[in-house]
Write an enzyme that holds these catalytic residues in place. Structure first.
Site, PDB file in Angstrom:
ATOM      1  CG  HIS A   7      -2.488   4.602   4.822  1.00 22.78           C
ATOM      2  ND1 HIS A   7      -1.811   4.762   5.827  1.00 22.78           N
ATOM      3  CD2 HIS A   7      -1.947   4.449   3.718  1.00 22.78           C
ATOM      4  CE1 HIS A   7      -0.468   4.848   5.569  1.00 22.78           C
ATOM      5  NE2 HIS A   7      -0.416   5.032   4.094  1.00 22.78           N
ATOM      6  CG  HIS A  79       1.805   2.306   0.078  1.00 26.80           C
ATOM      7  ND1 HIS A  79       1.921   3.509  -0.696  1.00 26.80           N
ATOM      8  CD2 HIS A  79       1.514   2.851   1.131  1.00 26.80           C
ATOM      9  CE1 HIS A  79       1.740   4.749   0.193  1.00 26.80           C
ATOM     10  NE2 HIS A  79       1.530   4.151   1.253  1.00 26.80           N
ATOM     11  CD  GLU A 130       3.621   4.322   4.719  1.00 33.16           C
ATOM     12  OE1 GLU A 130       2.249   4.133   4.158  1.00 33.16           O
ATOM     13  OE2 GLU A 130       4.066   5.325   4.980  1.00 33.16           O
TER      14      GLU A 130
HETATM   15 CO    CO Z   1       1.337   5.393   2.896  1.00 32.09          CO
END
Ligand code: CO
Length: 134
Positions: A7, A79, A130
Protein backbone atom coordinates in the site's frame (compact mmCIF):
# COMPACT_ATOMS: atom_id res chain seq x y z
CA UNK A 1 13.98 -9.35 -1.40
CA UNK A 2 10.98 -7.00 -1.42
CA UNK A 3 7.90 -8.26 -3.17
CA UNK A 4 4.65 -6.54 -4.06
CA UNK A 5 3.75 -2.98 -3.21
CA UNK A 6 1.20 -3.57 -0.44
CA UNK A 7 0.00 0.00 0.00
CA UNK A 8 0.78 3.69 -0.23
CA UNK A 9 -0.28 5.63 2.86
CA UNK A 10 -1.38 9.24 2.45
CA UNK A 11 -1.86 11.44 5.51
CA UNK A 12 -4.84 13.73 5.09
CA UNK A 13 -6.12 16.74 7.05
CA UNK A 14 -9.79 16.01 6.24
CA UNK A 15 -10.75 12.34 5.99
CA UNK A 16 -14.23 12.93 4.58
CA UNK A 17 -12.91 15.23 1.86
CA UNK A 18 -10.11 12.81 0.98
CA UNK A 19 -12.53 9.87 0.84
CA UNK A 20 -14.81 11.86 -1.46
CA UNK A 21 -11.89 12.64 -3.80
CA UNK A 22 -11.02 8.95 -4.14
CA UNK A 23 -14.64 7.74 -4.28
CA UNK A 24 -16.31 10.45 -6.35
CA UNK A 25 -13.59 12.20 -8.36
CA UNK A 26 -11.36 9.19 -9.00
CA UNK A 27 -14.15 6.60 -8.92
CA UNK A 28 -12.40 4.15 -6.60
CA UNK A 29 -13.87 1.65 -4.16
CA UNK A 30 -13.36 2.92 -0.60
CA UNK A 31 -13.96 1.35 2.82
CA UNK A 32 -15.71 2.81 5.83
CA UNK A 33 -13.32 4.65 8.20
CA UNK A 34 -11.66 2.29 10.68
CA UNK A 35 -10.04 3.37 13.93
CA UNK A 36 -6.69 1.71 14.55
CA UNK A 37 -6.23 2.87 18.14
CA UNK A 38 -2.85 1.22 18.74
CA UNK A 39 -1.37 3.11 15.75
CA UNK A 40 -3.13 6.41 16.47
CA UNK A 41 -4.87 6.65 13.11
CA UNK A 42 -8.25 6.40 11.47
CA UNK A 43 -7.87 4.68 8.10
CA UNK A 44 -9.95 4.57 4.94
CA UNK A 45 -8.80 1.84 2.56
CA UNK A 46 -8.96 2.59 -1.15
CA UNK A 47 -8.98 -0.73 -2.98
CA UNK A 48 -7.31 -0.71 -6.38
CA UNK A 49 -6.90 -3.73 -8.65
CA UNK A 50 -3.16 -4.04 -7.94
CA UNK A 51 -2.65 -2.37 -4.56
CA UNK A 52 -4.25 -0.24 -1.86
CA UNK A 53 -4.11 3.38 -0.87
CA UNK A 54 -4.57 4.09 2.83
CA UNK A 55 -5.89 7.49 3.79
CA UNK A 56 -4.58 8.20 7.30
CA UNK A 57 -6.11 10.68 9.70
CA UNK A 58 -4.82 11.33 13.23
CA UNK A 59 -6.60 9.56 16.09
CA UNK A 60 -5.95 10.57 19.69
CA UNK A 61 -3.45 12.90 21.34
CA UNK A 62 -0.17 11.31 20.31
CA UNK A 63 -0.86 10.30 16.75
CA UNK A 64 2.36 9.52 14.86
CA UNK A 65 1.05 11.44 11.84
CA UNK A 66 0.18 14.68 13.68
CA UNK A 67 3.66 16.17 13.21
CA UNK A 68 3.68 15.15 9.54
CA UNK A 69 0.38 16.96 8.96
CA UNK A 70 1.62 20.01 10.86
CA UNK A 71 4.43 20.24 8.28
CA UNK A 72 2.36 19.12 5.28
CA UNK A 73 -0.88 20.99 5.77
CA UNK A 74 -2.52 19.73 2.55
CA UNK A 75 -1.53 16.16 3.39
CA UNK A 76 0.97 14.04 1.51
CA UNK A 77 2.47 10.60 1.01
CA UNK A 78 3.45 9.38 4.46
CA UNK A 79 4.94 5.96 3.68
CA UNK A 80 4.99 3.11 1.21
CA UNK A 81 4.72 -0.53 2.21
CA UNK A 82 6.49 -3.43 0.52
CA UNK A 83 5.74 -7.07 1.20
CA UNK A 84 8.40 -9.47 2.44
CA UNK A 85 8.24 -13.21 3.11
CA UNK A 86 10.19 -13.14 6.37
CA UNK A 87 10.24 -9.96 8.44
CA UNK A 88 13.05 -11.09 10.73
CA UNK A 89 15.31 -12.05 7.82
CA UNK A 90 14.45 -8.72 6.15
CA UNK A 91 15.28 -6.81 9.37
CA UNK A 92 18.63 -8.60 9.69
CA UNK A 93 19.49 -7.83 6.08
CA UNK A 94 18.61 -4.14 6.58
CA UNK A 95 20.89 -3.90 9.62
CA UNK A 96 23.68 -5.74 7.79
CA UNK A 97 23.34 -3.24 4.93
CA UNK A 98 23.66 -0.32 7.34
CA UNK A 99 20.05 0.83 7.02
CA UNK A 100 18.27 2.06 10.12
CA UNK A 101 15.23 0.21 11.44
CA UNK A 102 12.99 2.51 13.50
CA UNK A 103 12.01 1.82 17.10
CA UNK A 104 13.51 -1.12 18.96
CA UNK A 105 13.88 -3.18 15.77
CA UNK A 106 11.26 -5.69 16.86
CA UNK A 107 8.44 -6.27 14.37
CA UNK A 108 5.08 -4.91 15.54
CA UNK A 109 1.61 -5.96 14.49
CA UNK A 110 0.50 -3.48 11.84
CA UNK A 111 -2.87 -2.16 10.72
CA UNK A 112 -3.61 -5.41 8.85
CA UNK A 113 -2.80 -7.72 11.76
CA UNK A 114 0.56 -8.72 10.27
CA UNK A 115 4.13 -8.04 11.48
CA UNK A 116 5.64 -4.79 10.22
CA UNK A 117 8.79 -2.71 10.57
CA UNK A 118 9.53 0.86 9.53
CA UNK A 119 12.82 1.97 7.96
CA UNK A 120 14.45 5.37 8.27
CA UNK A 121 13.47 7.71 5.40
CA UNK A 122 17.01 9.12 5.14
CA UNK A 123 18.26 5.65 4.16
CA UNK A 124 15.54 5.17 1.50
CA UNK A 125 15.52 8.16 -0.83
CA UNK A 126 13.60 10.35 1.58
CA UNK A 127 10.68 7.93 1.89
CA UNK A 128 9.48 6.25 5.05
CA UNK A 129 9.34 2.55 4.15
CA UNK A 130 7.19 -0.06 5.88
CA UNK A 131 7.97 -3.75 5.43
CA UNK A 132 5.09 -6.13 6.02
CA UNK A 133 5.33 -9.89 6.28
CA UNK A 134 2.56 -11.45 4.22
CO1 CO B 1 1.21 1.24 6.31
Amino acid sequence: MIGKLNHVAIAVPDLNAATAIYRDTLGASVSEPQDVTEHGVTVVFVNLPNTKIELLYPLGENSPIAAFLAKNTSGGIHHICYEVDDITAARDQMIKSGARVLGDGKPKIGAHGKPVLFLHPKDFCGTLVELEQV
